[in-house]
Design an enzyme around this catalytic site. Structure first.
Site, PDB file in Angstrom:
ATOM      1  N   GLN A  20      27.673  35.103  30.727  1.00  0.00           N
ATOM      2  CA  GLN A  20      28.964  34.314  30.749  1.00  0.00           C
ATOM      3  C   GLN A  20      28.650  32.477  30.320  1.00  0.00           C
ATOM      4  O   GLN A  20      28.949  32.081  28.918  1.00  0.00           O
ATOM      5  CB  GLN A  20      29.991  33.358  31.534  1.00  0.00           C
ATOM      6  CG  GLN A  20      30.631  35.125  32.152  1.00  0.00           C
ATOM      7  CD  GLN A  20      31.919  34.867  33.112  1.00  0.00           C
ATOM      8  OE1 GLN A  20      30.915  34.898  34.689  1.00  0.00           O
ATOM      9  NE2 GLN A  20      32.530  34.393  33.111  1.00  0.00           N
ATOM     10  N   HIS A 121      25.874  40.502  37.587  1.00  0.00           N
ATOM     11  CA  HIS A 121      27.365  40.346  37.139  1.00  0.00           C
ATOM     12  C   HIS A 121      28.244  40.609  35.898  1.00  0.00           C
ATOM     13  O   HIS A 121      27.949  39.986  34.607  1.00  0.00           O
ATOM     14  CB  HIS A 121      27.338  38.176  37.271  1.00  0.00           C
ATOM     15  CG  HIS A 121      28.801  37.393  37.566  1.00  0.00           C
ATOM     16  ND1 HIS A 121      28.483  36.030  38.160  1.00  0.00           N
ATOM     17  CD2 HIS A 121      29.262  37.663  36.843  1.00  0.00           C
ATOM     18  CE1 HIS A 121      29.715  35.807  38.515  1.00  0.00           C
ATOM     19  NE2 HIS A 121      30.075  36.642  36.696  1.00  0.00           N
ATOM     20  N   ASN A 165      28.184  40.608  42.239  1.00  0.00           N
ATOM     21  CA  ASN A 165      28.970  40.218  42.331  1.00  0.00           C
ATOM     22  C   ASN A 165      30.482  40.873  41.780  1.00  0.00           C
ATOM     23  O   ASN A 165      30.745  41.718  41.220  1.00  0.00           O
ATOM     24  CB  ASN A 165      29.068  39.022  41.176  1.00  0.00           C
ATOM     25  CG  ASN A 165      30.272  38.502  41.074  1.00  0.00           C
ATOM     26  OD1 ASN A 165      30.665  37.018  41.638  1.00  0.00           O
ATOM     27  ND2 ASN A 165      30.959  38.396  40.028  1.00  0.00           N
ATOM     28  N   GLU A 166      31.376  40.686  43.245  1.00  0.00           N
ATOM     29  CA  GLU A 166      32.335  41.216  42.625  1.00  0.00           C
ATOM     30  C   GLU A 166      33.083  42.766  42.376  1.00  0.00           C
ATOM     31  O   GLU A 166      32.843  43.291  41.202  1.00  0.00           O
ATOM     32  CB  GLU A 166      33.374  40.672  41.909  1.00  0.00           C
ATOM     33  CG  GLU A 166      33.769  38.941  42.153  1.00  0.00           C
ATOM     34  CD  GLU A 166      34.931  38.151  41.258  1.00  0.00           C
ATOM     35  OE1 GLU A 166      35.567  38.641  40.463  1.00  0.00           O
ATOM     36  OE2 GLU A 166      35.566  36.819  41.487  1.00  0.00           O
ATOM     37  N   TYR A 296      40.753  33.178  44.270  1.00  0.00           N
ATOM     38  CA  TYR A 296      41.411  32.035  43.475  1.00  0.00           C
ATOM     39  C   TYR A 296      42.622  31.658  43.522  1.00  0.00           C
ATOM     40  O   TYR A 296      43.594  30.738  43.251  1.00  0.00           O
ATOM     41  CB  TYR A 296      40.801  32.484  41.782  1.00  0.00           C
ATOM     42  CG  TYR A 296      39.749  32.423  40.831  1.00  0.00           C
ATOM     43  CD1 TYR A 296      39.225  31.102  40.869  1.00  0.00           C
ATOM     44  CD2 TYR A 296      38.538  32.826  41.740  1.00  0.00           C
ATOM     45  CE1 TYR A 296      38.115  30.673  40.093  1.00  0.00           C
ATOM     46  CE2 TYR A 296      37.308  33.052  41.020  1.00  0.00           C
ATOM     47  CZ  TYR A 296      37.219  31.835  40.373  1.00  0.00           C
ATOM     48  OH  TYR A 296      35.358  31.839  40.151  1.00  0.00           O
ATOM     49  N   GLU A 371      32.702  31.398  44.630  1.00  0.00           N
ATOM     50  CA  GLU A 371      33.130  30.348  43.215  1.00  0.00           C
ATOM     51  C   GLU A 371      34.830  30.526  43.694  1.00  0.00           C
ATOM     52  O   GLU A 371      35.792  30.694  45.198  1.00  0.00           O
ATOM     53  CB  GLU A 371      33.996  32.315  42.682  1.00  0.00           C
ATOM     54  CG  GLU A 371      32.027  32.824  41.623  1.00  0.00           C
ATOM     55  CD  GLU A 371      32.554  33.852  40.873  1.00  0.00           C
ATOM     56  OE1 GLU A 371      33.539  33.316  40.559  1.00  0.00           O
ATOM     57  OE2 GLU A 371      31.850  34.167  40.382  1.00  0.00           O
ATOM     58  N   TRP A 418      33.244  27.011  40.659  1.00  0.00           N
ATOM     59  CA  TRP A 418      33.665  27.495  39.513  1.00  0.00           C
ATOM     60  C   TRP A 418      33.929  26.692  38.585  1.00  0.00           C
ATOM     61  O   TRP A 418      35.464  27.291  38.317  1.00  0.00           O
ATOM     62  CB  TRP A 418      34.430  29.517  39.492  1.00  0.00           C
ATOM     63  CG  TRP A 418      33.875  30.102  38.120  1.00  0.00           C
ATOM     64  CD1 TRP A 418      34.889  30.246  36.796  1.00  0.00           C
ATOM     65  CD2 TRP A 418      32.986  31.261  37.731  1.00  0.00           C
ATOM     66  NE1 TRP A 418      33.683  30.673  35.988  1.00  0.00           N
ATOM     67  CE2 TRP A 418      32.746  30.860  36.011  1.00  0.00           C
ATOM     68  CE3 TRP A 418      31.828  31.013  38.382  1.00  0.00           C
ATOM     69  CZ2 TRP A 418      32.230  32.164  35.380  1.00  0.00           C
ATOM     70  CZ3 TRP A 418      30.294  31.763  37.362  1.00  0.00           C
ATOM     71  CH2 TRP A 418      30.635  31.967  36.333  1.00  0.00           C
ATOM     72  N   TRP A 426      34.989  36.655  30.030  1.00  0.00           N
ATOM     73  CA  TRP A 426      35.311  38.599  29.957  1.00  0.00           C
ATOM     74  C   TRP A 426      36.229  38.020  28.130  1.00  0.00           C
ATOM     75  O   TRP A 426      36.140  37.857  27.744  1.00  0.00           O
ATOM     76  CB  TRP A 426      35.367  38.329  30.987  1.00  0.00           C
ATOM     77  CG  TRP A 426      34.332  38.447  32.463  1.00  0.00           C
ATOM     78  CD1 TRP A 426      34.719  37.360  33.551  1.00  0.00           C
ATOM     79  CD2 TRP A 426      33.363  38.364  32.548  1.00  0.00           C
ATOM     80  NE1 TRP A 426      33.642  36.955  33.813  1.00  0.00           N
ATOM     81  CE2 TRP A 426      32.515  38.064  33.418  1.00  0.00           C
ATOM     82  CE3 TRP A 426      32.458  39.308  31.861  1.00  0.00           C
ATOM     83  CZ2 TRP A 426      31.396  37.814  33.245  1.00  0.00           C
ATOM     84  CZ3 TRP A 426      30.774  39.368  31.575  1.00  0.00           C
ATOM     85  CH2 TRP A 426      30.371  38.673  32.834  1.00  0.00           C
TER      86      TRP A 426
HETATM   87  C1  FCB Z   1      35.592  35.452  38.829  1.00  0.00           C
HETATM   88  C2  FCB Z   1      33.994  35.945  37.876  1.00  0.00           C
HETATM   89  C3  FCB Z   1      33.799  35.403  37.266  1.00  0.00           C
HETATM   90  C4  FCB Z   1      34.505  34.197  36.169  1.00  0.00           C
HETATM   91  C5  FCB Z   1      36.020  33.928  37.633  1.00  0.00           C
HETATM   92  C6  FCB Z   1      36.920  32.530  36.715  1.00  0.00           C
HETATM   93  O1  FCB Z   1      35.879  36.935  38.949  1.00  0.00           O
HETATM   94  O2  FCB Z   1      33.413  36.391  39.120  1.00  0.00           O
HETATM   95  O3  FCB Z   1      32.953  35.679  36.756  1.00  0.00           O
HETATM   96  O4  FCB Z   1      35.044  34.680  35.409  1.00  0.00           O
HETATM   97  O5  FCB Z   1      36.070  35.271  38.230  1.00  0.00           O
END
Ligand code: FCB
EC number: 3.2.1.21
Length: 469
Positions: A20, A121, A165-166, A296, A371, A418, A426
């Site tokens: 990113q 990531h 990551n995720e 989020y 994040e 974040w 993305w």
């Molecule tokens: C998460 C990702 C990160 C970014 C945020 C907004 O899912 O880990 O890279 O894109 O969302």
């Protein structure tokens, strides 16, 4: 108000990811990743944006570390690009790539900032995808080798190693809905990817334990807070099913010792899970020093009756294919506002609830918010500043929600906003800005938004409720 809401030991940081921000996609021996291929495929990302240049962090890293130091942050969470340090994803390591991260880590330590390194990531070397990607077991074994190479090179200079990551996004968005690289839409493959990511996490975790015994080990999950539309038993079952796919498919093996039986039963029509071998879940259950949580927004579901119009508003991008493998009879409802520029609802109370759930289900497990943040359509004012009061408000409310969870006993030890910089978001390309520092993509100039000034004061005082600039 006097006194600190957060103790001195609470870690304040910011997070980024290699693809990113780095750019330099073809420099110094870096190989292609699935995100290079995906973003260069017409129609995949907004405006055809790619990470070729991004925020040019590969060349501007010293200046970016200076911003981190000026913000007063105690930690910086970055990710290592697998194809930069081991192009092709097997065998030879690329010294120039390792040197970049070695300099970055030393630069953080010189500035008194804790390096928190994410191993993965989302930028899988393209060659490994060509050989089958995460749906095949071999990829987990390659990840173990990659982990050994980077931990040997950076070792305990890295304070915290985060394996993945995720993995939810890697598996379900990458292989089921196809809105992330590699863009495949194969439900059974997505569940195999879930498993091989869990296995990769455990294998890499063992590597960290062996090669860097003083470093901390973590993983970052984007845990979903799922609410039912009504109090009906059918809606409660919809919540249970989505919780299994979204959360317990990772929490189960990583923290609970096994896949949940209901997940296996719910998805029996998609796969028989025969890719899980004896002992795999034990490997995936490597003890964690800290569980990273990305948060989020929240999710609202109902059982779908089979004929009314579906909303499918799960906030993960429009695709004819659902990421929710085997849960076609669950509908995702639009949430009341306010929303961020991603269309995601703003729900800080859900974060408190999530942290308390983790505290109850995994007592004694330290937690970190790895994040949290918001995209808004930032405007540069006549005074040259970005008065992003909605982002400040978002951050303030979520940090207060963490304080609430801490007061009720959740062992939350840190918070990473974040993101440090605007970056390549993305599938949304450069259309969505999450940074507390603005990046002008024509000049690569960095400008602190009001949220950066606000965050610096918070870090200094430990008080989330100071007025914004
Ligand atoms: C998460 C990702 C990160 C970014 C945020 C907004 O899912 O880990 O890279 O894109 O969302």
């Amino acid at each position: 108000m006097t006194g600190r809401v957060f103790p001195e030991s609470f870690v304040w940081g910011s997070a980024t990811a290699a693809y990113q921000i780095e750019g330099a996609a073809r420099e110094d021996g870096r190989g292609p990743s699935i995100w290079d291929t995906y973003s260069h495929t017409p129609g995949r990302t907004r405006n055809g944006d790619t990470g070729d240049v991004a925020a040019d962090h590969y060349h501007r890293w010293q200046q970016d570390l200076d911003h981190i130091a000026e913000l007063g942050l105690g930690a910086y969470r970055f990710s290592i690009s697998w194809p930069r340090v081991q192009p092709g994803g097997a065998g030879r390591f690329n010294q120039a790539g390792l040197d970049f991260y070695s300099r970055l880590v030393d630069g953080l330590l010189e500035r008194g900032v804790r390096p928190v390194a994410t191993m993965y990531h989302w930028d899988l070397p393209q060659e490994l995808e060509d050989a089958g990607g995460w749906p095949v077991r071999e990829t987990a074994l390659r990840f173990e080798e990659y982990a050994a190479g980077i931990v040997a090179a950076l070792g305990d200079r890295v304070h915290t190693w985060t394996t993945l990551n995720e993995p939810w996004c890697s598996a379900y968005l990458g292989y089921a809905s196809g809105v992330h690289a590699p863009g495949r839409t194969e439900p059974a493959a997505a569940l195999a990817a879930v498993h091989h990511l869990n296995l990769a996490h455990g294998l890499a975790g063992r590597v960290v334990r062996e090669l860097a015994p003083t470093a901390e080990l973590s993983v970052t999950l984007n845990l979903h807070v799922i609410r039912p539309e009504s109090a009906s038993a059918a809606d409660a079952d919809a919540v249970r099913r989505i919780d299994a796919l979204a959360n317990r498919s990772f929490l189960g093996p990583m923290l609970g010792g096994a896949y949940p039986a209901d997940l296996l039963a719910d998805t029996a029509g998609v796969t028989d899970w025969s890719f899980v071998r004896d002992g795999d879940e034990k490997v995936a259950g490597v003890p964690l020093d800290v569980l990273g949580v990305n948060y989020y927004s929240s999710t609202l579901v109902r059982a779908w009756d089979g004929h009314s119009a579906r909303s499918d508003a799960d906030g993960h991008g429009a695709s004819a294919h659902s990421p929710w493998v085997g849960a076609d009879d669950v509908d995702f409802l639009p949430q009341p506002g306010p929303h961020t520029a991603m269309g995601w609802n703003i729900d800080p109370a859900a974060l408190t609830g999530l942290l308390l759930r983790l505290h109850q289900e995994y007592p004694g497990q330290p937690l970190m918010i790895t994040e949290n943040g918001a995209a808004f359509d930032d405007v540069v004012s006549a005074d040259g500043r970005v008065h992003d009061e909605r982002r400040v408000d978002y951050l303030r409310r979520h940090i207060a929600a963490i304080a609430d969870a801490r007061e009720q006993g959740a062992d939350v030890r840190g918070y990473f906003v974040w993101s440090l910089l605007d970056n390549f978001e993305w599938g949304y390309g450069y259309d969505r800005r999450f940074g507390i520092i603005r990046v002008d993509y024509d000049t690569q100039e960095r400008t602190w938004k009001d949220s950066a000034h606000w965050y610096r004061r918070l870090v200094e005082t430990g008080l989330p409720d100071q007025p914004a600039d």
